[in-house]
Design an enzyme around this catalytic site. Structure first.
Site, PDB file in Angstrom:
ATOM      1  CG  PHE A  19      -1.893  -1.061   1.391  1.00  0.00           C
ATOM      2  CD1 PHE A  19      -2.246  -1.867   0.316  1.00  0.00           C
ATOM      3  CD2 PHE A  19      -2.490  -1.316   2.625  1.00  0.00           C
ATOM      4  CE1 PHE A  19      -3.167  -2.906   0.465  1.00  0.00           C
ATOM      5  CE2 PHE A  19      -3.406  -2.341   2.783  1.00  0.00           C
ATOM      6  CZ  PHE A  19      -3.752  -3.143   1.704  1.00  0.00           C
ATOM      7  CB  SER A 145      -7.025  -4.036   9.063  1.00  0.00           C
ATOM      8  OG  SER A 145      -7.383  -5.297   8.541  1.00  0.00           O
ATOM      9  CE1 TYR A 158      -2.206  -6.631  11.089  1.00  0.00           C
ATOM     10  CE2 TYR A 158      -4.253  -7.699  10.444  1.00  0.00           C
ATOM     11  CZ  TYR A 158      -3.288  -6.730  10.233  1.00  0.00           C
ATOM     12  OH  TYR A 158      -3.405  -5.845   9.173  1.00  0.00           O
ATOM     13  CE  LYS A 162      -3.234  -3.014  10.940  1.00  0.00           C
ATOM     14  NZ  LYS A 162      -2.686  -1.751  10.410  1.00  0.00           N
ATOM     15  CB  THR A 193       0.464  -6.110  -0.265  1.00  0.00           C
ATOM     16  OG1 THR A 193       0.081  -6.659   1.007  1.00  0.00           O
ATOM     17  CG2 THR A 193      -0.597  -5.119  -0.722  1.00  0.00           C
ATOM     18  CD  GLU A 194       6.943  -7.159  -0.569  1.00  0.00           C
ATOM     19  OE1 GLU A 194       7.521  -7.041   0.532  1.00  0.00           O
ATOM     20  OE2 GLU A 194       7.382  -6.667  -1.613  1.00  0.00           O
ATOM     21  CG  PHE A 195      -0.718  -8.346   5.058  1.00  0.00           C
ATOM     22  CD1 PHE A 195      -0.489  -7.477   6.113  1.00  0.00           C
ATOM     23  CD2 PHE A 195      -1.660  -9.356   5.234  1.00  0.00           C
ATOM     24  CE1 PHE A 195      -1.184  -7.613   7.314  1.00  0.00           C
ATOM     25  CE2 PHE A 195      -2.356  -9.495   6.419  1.00  0.00           C
ATOM     26  CZ  PHE A 195      -2.114  -8.628   7.462  1.00  0.00           C
TER      27      PHE A 195
HETATM   28  N1  LIG Z   1      -2.653  -6.548   2.674  1.00  0.00           N
HETATM   29  C1  LIG Z   1      -3.751  -6.645   3.390  1.00  0.00           C
HETATM   30  O1  LIG Z   1      -4.566  -7.552   3.188  1.00  0.00           O
HETATM   31  C2  LIG Z   1      -4.058  -5.594   4.435  1.00  0.00           C
HETATM   32  C3  LIG Z   1      -5.408  -5.400   4.778  1.00  0.00           C
HETATM   33  C4  LIG Z   1      -5.725  -4.443   5.726  1.00  0.00           C
HETATM   34  C5  LIG Z   1      -4.733  -3.670   6.290  1.00  0.00           C
HETATM   35  N2  LIG Z   1      -3.441  -3.875   5.968  1.00  0.00           N
HETATM   36  C6  LIG Z   1      -2.437  -2.987   6.602  1.00  0.00           C
HETATM   37  O2  LIG Z   1      -1.880  -2.173   5.593  1.00  0.00           O
HETATM   38  C7  LIG Z   1      -0.581  -1.740   5.982  1.00  0.00           C
HETATM   39  C8  LIG Z   1       0.396  -2.006   4.852  1.00  0.00           C
HETATM   40  O3  LIG Z   1       0.433  -3.385   4.590  1.00  0.00           O
HETATM   41  P1  LIG Z   1       0.691  -3.989   3.142  1.00  0.00           P
HETATM   42  O4  LIG Z   1      -0.451  -4.881   2.833  1.00  0.00           O
HETATM   43  O5  LIG Z   1       1.066  -2.939   2.193  1.00  0.00           O
HETATM   44  O6  LIG Z   1       1.944  -4.964   3.484  1.00  0.00           O
HETATM   45  P2  LIG Z   1       3.426  -5.038   2.863  1.00  0.00           P
HETATM   46  O7  LIG Z   1       3.359  -5.140   1.401  1.00  0.00           O
HETATM   47  O8  LIG Z   1       4.089  -6.118   3.628  1.00  0.00           O
HETATM   48  O9  LIG Z   1       4.062  -3.614   3.268  1.00  0.00           O
HETATM   49  C9  LIG Z   1       4.287  -3.275   4.616  1.00  0.00           C
HETATM   50  C10 LIG Z   1       5.131  -2.022   4.681  1.00  0.00           C
HETATM   51  O10 LIG Z   1       5.332  -1.683   6.070  1.00  0.00           O
HETATM   52  C11 LIG Z   1       6.715  -1.480   6.268  1.00  0.00           C
HETATM   53  N3  LIG Z   1       7.119  -1.807   7.646  1.00  0.00           N
HETATM   54  C12 LIG Z   1       6.904  -2.959   8.323  1.00  0.00           C
HETATM   55  N4  LIG Z   1       7.492  -2.894   9.514  1.00  0.00           N
HETATM   56  C13 LIG Z   1       8.080  -1.670   9.601  1.00  0.00           C
HETATM   57  C14 LIG Z   1       8.849  -1.010  10.582  1.00  0.00           C
HETATM   58  N5  LIG Z   1       9.152  -1.604  11.743  1.00  0.00           N
HETATM   59  N6  LIG Z   1       9.297   0.239  10.333  1.00  0.00           N
HETATM   60  C15 LIG Z   1       9.017   0.843   9.158  1.00  0.00           C
HETATM   61  N7  LIG Z   1       8.276   0.279   8.194  1.00  0.00           N
HETATM   62  C16 LIG Z   1       7.830  -0.971   8.402  1.00  0.00           C
HETATM   63  C17 LIG Z   1       7.424  -2.360   5.252  1.00  0.00           C
HETATM   64  O11 LIG Z   1       8.693  -1.815   4.941  1.00  0.00           O
HETATM   65  P3  LIG Z   1      10.118  -2.407   5.419  1.00  0.00           P
HETATM   66  O12 LIG Z   1       9.951  -3.887   5.563  1.00  0.00           O
HETATM   67  O13 LIG Z   1      11.038  -1.998   4.323  1.00  0.00           O
HETATM   68  O14 LIG Z   1      10.387  -1.696   6.702  1.00  0.00           O
HETATM   69  C18 LIG Z   1       6.484  -2.208   4.063  1.00  0.00           C
HETATM   70  O15 LIG Z   1       6.819  -1.038   3.335  1.00  0.00           O
HETATM   71  C19 LIG Z   1      -0.267  -2.476   7.280  1.00  0.00           C
HETATM   72  O16 LIG Z   1      -0.533  -1.599   8.362  1.00  0.00           O
HETATM   73  C20 LIG Z   1      -1.249  -3.638   7.275  1.00  0.00           C
HETATM   74  O17 LIG Z   1      -1.555  -4.055   8.576  1.00  0.00           O
HETATM   75  C21 LIG Z   1      -3.069  -4.811   5.038  1.00  0.00           C
END
Ligand SMILES: NC(=O)c1ccc[n+]([C@@H]2O[C@H](COP(=O)([O-])OP(=O)(O)OC[C@H]3O[C@@H](n4cnc5c(N)ncnc54)[C@H](OP(=O)(O)O)[C@@H]3O)[C@@H](O)[C@H]2O)c1
Length: 256
Positions: A19, A145, A158, A162, A193-195
């Site tokens: 995201f 989320s 988790y 949230k 994503t990479e989530f």
């Molecule tokens: N994908 C889903 O299904 C989903 C749904 C609802 C909400 N979300 C939320 O959306 C947000 C983004 O997730 P995403 O789906 O985009 O996952 P993602 O592709 O894994 O990206 C997560 C991002 O967070 C960064 N991050 C993680 N730990 C960190 C730290 N300690 N300090 C700084 N940056 C950090 C990572 O960067 P680095 O590893 O380079 O630090 C990466 O840029 C999260 O809050 C997640 O809980 C995701």
């Protein structure tokens, strides 16, 4: 729609993937200048080069682990020294770590999620929000989320983080009563994503979660964030919940 984001200054945490990366591109497309934070500096630098090549906006990147108060303080100080104030803070950095029933949970995973999703968000907000209050302007957008609205099996800690983000969004909003500082959350459902790779530490298992239906794309969430940020100053979207059409709760996904 009127573009109110031209020349605005946006700080996005967790901008190296998913995201956050898409949010950075989407704001840049509106002519907004960017501050991008994450731990993987090489990824941020590649994104910076890409955006600066394709648009006129200024991009600054910093290697920041949001769990580290000193790093957050130093990075925020660098941002706040620039000529332009922060107009929008997108608290996006976050993760799920592990997928176990509570009695088998890994305590290190719990610490990681609480430290990142909850304490990290607080550390960043504590640095930036006072400057918004002082200017009586600005917007904080927390990425929550659907996991903050519905508990699901093995979601436990988790979910708790949230739910806490949802509580903090509401708390920030009432504390900003009487100011023009806007507080919003964008709360997505399943997105590819990479989530899930990060959560399960298994790419194959992660990919299987997205089979048989169309999950959200990172760009869908980025569009929602830009929409929320671009509303006129008298409009505050408090919560924007979006899911794939095939998903009606964290556990109800219509797989064909
Ligand atoms: N994908 C889903 O299904 C989903 C749904 C609802 C909400 N979300 C939320 O959306 C947000 C983004 O997730 P995403 O789906 O985009 O996952 P993602 O592709 O894994 O990206 C997560 C991002 O967070 C960064 N991050 C993680 N730990 C960190 C730290 N300690 N300090 C700084 N940056 C950090 C990572 O960067 P680095 O590893 O380079 O630090 C990466 O840029 C999260 O809050 C997640 O809980 C995701």
């Amino acid at each position: 729609m009127t573009n109110r984001l031209q020349n605005k200054h946006i700080l996005v945490t967790g901008a190296s993937a998913g995201f956050g990366e898409a949010i950075a591109r989407a704001f840049a497309a509106q002519g907004a200048h960017l501050e991008l934070w994450a731990r993987r500096l090489d990824r941020l630098q590649a994104l910076e080069a890409e955006i600066e090549k394709s648009s006129q906006v200024e991009v600054n990147v910093q290697q920041v682990d949001v769990r580290d108060r000193d790093q957050v303080h130093a990075a925020a100080a660098a941002v706040l020294k620039r000529d332009r104030p922060v107009d929008v803070l997108v608290n996006n950095a976050g993760l799920a770590s592990g997928f176990d029933p509570i009695h088998e949970g890994n305590v290190d995973d719990w610490e990681t999620m609480i430290d990142t999703n909850l304490k990290g968000l607080l550390y960043v907000t504590r640095e930036i929000l006072p400057t918004m209050v002082a200017r009586n302007a600005g917007h904080v957008i927390n990425i929550g989320s659907v996991a903050g609205y519905w508990i699901y099996p093995k979601g436990n800690v988790y979910n708790a983080t949230k739910y806490a983000v949802r509580a903090l969004t509401e708390a920030m909003s009432v504390d900003m009563f009487g100011t023009n500082v806007r507080i919003s959350s964008v709360d997505p459902g399943a997105a590819n994503t990479e989530f899930s790779q990060v959560r399960l530490r298994d790419v194959e298992r992660a990919n299987k979660l997205y089979e048989g239906y169309q999950p959200l794309k990172a760009e869908d969430v980025a569009d929602a964030v830009v929409y929320v940020a671009n509303t006129p100053p008298h409009v505050m979207i408090t919560k924007l919940v979006l899911t794939p059409t095939a998903q009606r709760s964290p556990t109800m996904i219509d797989r064909k």
